[in-house]
Motif scaffolding. Structure first.
Motif, mmCIF file in Angstrom:
data_model
loop_
_atom_site.group_PDB
_atom_site.id
_atom_site.type_symbol
_atom_site.label_atom_id
_atom_site.label_comp_id
_atom_site.label_asym_id
_atom_site.label_seq_id
_atom_site.Cartn_x
_atom_site.Cartn_y
_atom_site.Cartn_z
ATOM 1 N N TYR A 1 -0.160 -9.199 22.655
ATOM 2 C CA TYR A 1 -0.442 -8.044 21.807
ATOM 3 C C TYR A 1 -1.919 -8.011 21.413
ATOM 4 C CZ TYR A 1 1.158 -4.201 18.913
ATOM 5 O OH TYR A 1 1.368 -2.946 18.394
ATOM 6 N N GLY A 2 -2.500 -9.206 21.178
ATOM 7 C CA GLY A 2 -3.916 -9.275 20.876
ATOM 8 C C GLY A 2 -4.773 -8.799 22.034
ATOM 9 N N VAL A 3 -4.377 -9.142 23.249
ATOM 10 C CA VAL A 3 -5.099 -8.678 24.440
ATOM 11 C C VAL A 3 -5.041 -7.154 24.533
ATOM 12 C CG1 VAL A 3 -5.102 -8.678 26.970
ATOM 13 C CG2 VAL A 3 -4.796 -10.824 25.722
ATOM 14 N N ILE A 4 -3.886 -6.583 24.206
ATOM 15 C CA ILE A 4 -3.739 -5.122 24.232
ATOM 16 C C ILE A 4 -4.704 -4.482 23.237
ATOM 17 C CG2 ILE A 4 -2.173 -3.222 23.664
ATOM 18 C CD1 ILE A 4 0.091 -4.932 24.830
ATOM 19 N N TYR A 5 -4.849 -5.111 22.056
ATOM 20 C CA TYR A 5 -5.782 -4.570 21.069
ATOM 21 C C TYR A 5 -7.218 -4.607 21.591
ATOM 22 C CZ TYR A 5 -8.583 -4.029 16.870
ATOM 23 O OH TYR A 5 -9.516 -3.604 15.966
ATOM 24 N N ILE A 6 -7.590 -5.711 22.230
ATOM 25 C CA ILE A 6 -8.939 -5.820 22.780
ATOM 26 C C ILE A 6 -9.174 -4.740 23.838
ATOM 27 C CG2 ILE A 6 -10.475 -7.283 24.158
ATOM 28 C CD1 ILE A 6 -9.171 -9.699 22.768
ATOM 29 N N LEU A 7 -8.179 -4.516 24.691
ATOM 30 C CA LEU A 7 -8.300 -3.475 25.715
ATOM 31 C C LEU A 7 -8.417 -2.099 25.083
ATOM 32 C CD1 LEU A 7 -5.718 -4.777 28.360
ATOM 33 C CD2 LEU A 7 -8.222 -4.889 28.472
ATOM 34 N N TRP A 8 -7.666 -1.885 24.007
ATOM 35 C CA TRP A 8 -7.768 -0.590 23.300
ATOM 36 C C TRP A 8 -9.180 -0.402 22.762
ATOM 37 C CZ3 TRP A 8 -8.682 0.705 18.099
ATOM 38 C CH2 TRP A 8 -8.425 2.036 17.765
ATOM 39 N N GLU A 9 -9.744 -1.473 22.179
ATOM 40 C CA GLU A 9 -11.110 -1.391 21.670
ATOM 41 C C GLU A 9 -12.114 -1.092 22.780
ATOM 42 O OE1 GLU A 9 -12.800 -1.765 18.640
ATOM 43 O OE2 GLU A 9 -10.843 -1.343 17.775
ATOM 44 N N LEU A 10 -11.954 -1.790 23.927
ATOM 45 C CA LEU A 10 -12.874 -1.582 25.037
ATOM 46 C C LEU A 10 -12.761 -0.165 25.602
ATOM 47 C CD1 LEU A 10 -12.479 -4.971 26.958
ATOM 48 C CD2 LEU A 10 -14.408 -4.232 25.536
ATOM 49 N N SER A 11 -11.559 0.423 25.512
ATOM 50 C CA SER A 11 -11.375 1.781 26.038
ATOM 51 C C SER A 11 -12.152 2.807 25.229
ATOM 52 C CB SER A 11 -9.883 2.149 26.050
ATOM 53 O OG SER A 11 -9.414 2.401 24.742
ATOM 54 N N LEU A 12 -12.566 2.433 24.014
ATOM 55 C CA LEU A 12 -13.293 3.372 23.146
ATOM 56 C C LEU A 12 -14.790 3.318 23.361
ATOM 57 C CD1 LEU A 12 -11.374 2.825 19.791
ATOM 58 C CD2 LEU A 12 -10.906 4.468 21.598
ATOM 59 N N THR B 1 8.771 -8.350 17.838
ATOM 60 C CA THR B 1 9.804 -7.508 18.436
ATOM 61 C C THR B 1 9.264 -6.092 18.410
ATOM 62 O OG1 THR B 1 11.558 -8.951 17.628
ATOM 63 C CG2 THR B 1 12.193 -6.741 18.323
ATOM 64 N N VAL B 2 9.140 -5.507 19.578
ATOM 65 C CA VAL B 2 8.414 -4.243 19.735
ATOM 66 C C VAL B 2 9.350 -3.128 20.168
ATOM 67 C CG1 VAL B 2 6.552 -3.094 21.013
ATOM 68 C CG2 VAL B 2 6.314 -5.484 20.346
ATOM 69 N N PHE B 3 9.190 -1.983 19.538
ATOM 70 C CA PHE B 3 9.861 -0.761 19.986
ATOM 71 C C PHE B 3 8.838 0.072 20.746
ATOM 72 C CE2 PHE B 3 10.954 3.775 19.131
ATOM 73 C CZ PHE B 3 12.094 3.824 19.920
ATOM 74 N N MET B 4 9.099 0.340 22.009
ATOM 75 C CA MET B 4 8.171 1.105 22.840
ATOM 76 C C MET B 4 8.773 2.445 23.219
ATOM 77 S SD MET B 4 6.222 0.145 26.422
ATOM 78 C CE MET B 4 7.631 0.367 27.501
ATOM 79 N N SER C 1 -0.628 7.433 24.355
ATOM 80 C CA SER C 1 0.605 8.186 24.194
ATOM 81 C C SER C 1 1.818 7.270 24.250
ATOM 82 C CB SER C 1 0.704 9.267 25.282
ATOM 83 O OG SER C 1 0.668 8.679 26.566
ATOM 84 N N THR C 2 1.712 6.120 24.924
ATOM 85 C CA THR C 2 2.799 5.153 24.977
ATOM 86 C C THR C 2 2.660 4.231 23.774
ATOM 87 O OG1 THR C 2 2.818 5.226 27.385
ATOM 88 C CG2 THR C 2 3.895 3.360 26.331
ATOM 89 N N ALA C 3 3.512 4.436 22.771
ATOM 90 C CA ALA C 3 3.396 3.694 21.523
ATOM 91 C C ALA C 3 4.241 2.429 21.579
ATOM 92 C CB ALA C 3 3.827 4.574 20.356
ATOM 93 N N MET C 4 3.646 1.301 21.172
ATOM 94 C CA MET C 4 4.372 0.042 21.045
ATOM 95 C C MET C 4 4.317 -0.361 19.579
ATOM 96 S SD MET C 4 3.539 -2.174 24.452
ATOM 97 C CE MET C 4 1.803 -2.362 24.061
ATOM 98 N N ILE C 5 5.428 -0.227 18.900
ATOM 99 C CA ILE C 5 5.473 -0.400 17.456
ATOM 100 C C ILE C 5 6.206 -1.692 17.112
ATOM 101 C CG2 ILE C 5 6.176 0.637 15.272
ATOM 102 C CD1 ILE C 5 6.281 3.339 16.865
ATOM 103 N N PRO C 6 5.489 -2.713 16.636
ATOM 104 C CA PRO C 6 6.175 -3.950 16.242
ATOM 105 C C PRO C 6 6.894 -3.740 14.911
ATOM 106 C CG PRO C 6 3.831 -4.146 15.832
ATOM 107 C CD PRO C 6 4.028 -2.821 16.488
ATOM 108 N N PHE C 7 8.127 -4.183 14.826
ATOM 109 C CA PHE C 7 8.867 -4.031 13.577
ATOM 110 C C PHE C 7 9.439 -5.351 13.073
ATOM 111 C CE2 PHE C 7 11.864 -3.239 17.009
ATOM 112 C CZ PHE C 7 12.991 -3.949 16.640
ATOM 113 N N ARG C 8 9.181 -6.435 13.817
ATOM 114 C CA ARG C 8 9.651 -7.745 13.377
ATOM 115 C C ARG C 8 8.835 -8.812 14.089
ATOM 116 N NH1 ARG C 8 15.249 -7.314 14.225
ATOM 117 N NH2 ARG C 8 15.009 -8.115 16.355
ATOM 118 N N THR C 9 8.685 -9.970 13.452
ATOM 119 C CA THR C 9 7.999 -11.084 14.086
ATOM 120 C C THR C 9 8.715 -12.380 13.734
ATOM 121 O OG1 THR C 9 5.904 -12.296 14.276
ATOM 122 C CG2 THR C 9 6.394 -11.319 12.137
ATOM 123 N N ASP C 10 8.665 -13.337 14.646
ATOM 124 C CA ASP C 10 9.247 -14.636 14.358
ATOM 125 C C ASP C 10 8.213 -15.600 13.775
ATOM 126 O OD1 ASP C 10 7.689 -15.201 16.557
ATOM 127 O OD2 ASP C 10 9.302 -16.076 17.757
#
Length: 199
Positions: free
Chosen positions: A185-196, A162-165, A20-29
């Motif tokens: 951010y990659g770690v967050i993706y891995i955690l999301w995968e493990l949560s499934l 750059t993330v909008f949360m 439910s807590t969305a972190m939306i990247p809209f820019r990267t360096d």
């Protein structure tokens, strides 16, 4: 790529899979040298496939089946099959994040070759390893996306999104903008995968 048991509906396993807590990247360096058309094409293709086949159920023709001889057609079809809306949205969300950086460096052709190669090889390896099993299967773009993430972590671990949360509270939602490294951010993706994963 996600496996489901026979005792539980595949779409049910992903109810609430997207946080439910969305972190939306809209820019990267991270340096982006090419327009990321291929990433958008893959997202649209996955959405069209989902509109055609709907939520995947046990025994569906698009499933990567276990306990059967290798089937190259299933290696491809399973990459574009998802268990439900939450599974699709979650995967497409992270595909957009990591695809932006990888395609931005490689360009359209090499990006599509890389993405499809990772997905096909991982599906082939999965089916070979699961050959001794009887029944079951897997679907999803997760392995291909994990491959893109691995490339990002090699090429640009210290670069940032750059993330909008959006942080929901009891009475209202608040928005925040901040910098987050691609590594985190990659770690967050891995955690999301493990949560499934349901044991």
């Amino acid at each position: 790529m996600r496996q489901a048991s026979h005792s539980k509906g595949w779409s049910d396993e992903f109810a609430g899979a997207v946080p439910s807590t969305a972190m939306i990247p809209f820019r990267t360096d991270a340096p982006i040298y090419n327009i990321t058309i291929g990433t958008l094409m893959l997202i649209v293709a996955n959405m069209i496939c989902f509109a055609v086949h709907g939520p995947i159920d046990d025994g569906h023709a698009w499933v990567l089946e276990f306990g059967v001889p290798p089937n190259p057609l299933e290696w491809l079809s399973s990459m574009f099959a998802h268990l439900g809306v939450a599974h699709l949205v979650g995967n497409m969300y992270f595909l957009g994040c990591f695809g932006l950086i990888v395609e931005g460096k490689l360009g359209l052709r090499r990006f599509l070759v890389l993405y499809l190669s990772i997905g096909l090889l991982s599906a082939a390896l999965t089916q070979l390893l699961m050959w001794p099993m009887s029944g079951g299967g897997a679907v999803g773009a997760s392995c291909a996306i994990m491959g893109l993430m691995a490339v990002c972590l090699v090429w640009a671990p210290q670069n940032e999104f750059t993330v909008f949360m959006i942080l929901p509270t009891f009475f209202f939602a608040r928005g925040f903008i901040f910098e987050m490294s691609i590594l985190v951010y990659g770690v967050i993706y891995i955690l999301w995968e493990l949560s499934l994963i349901h044991i």
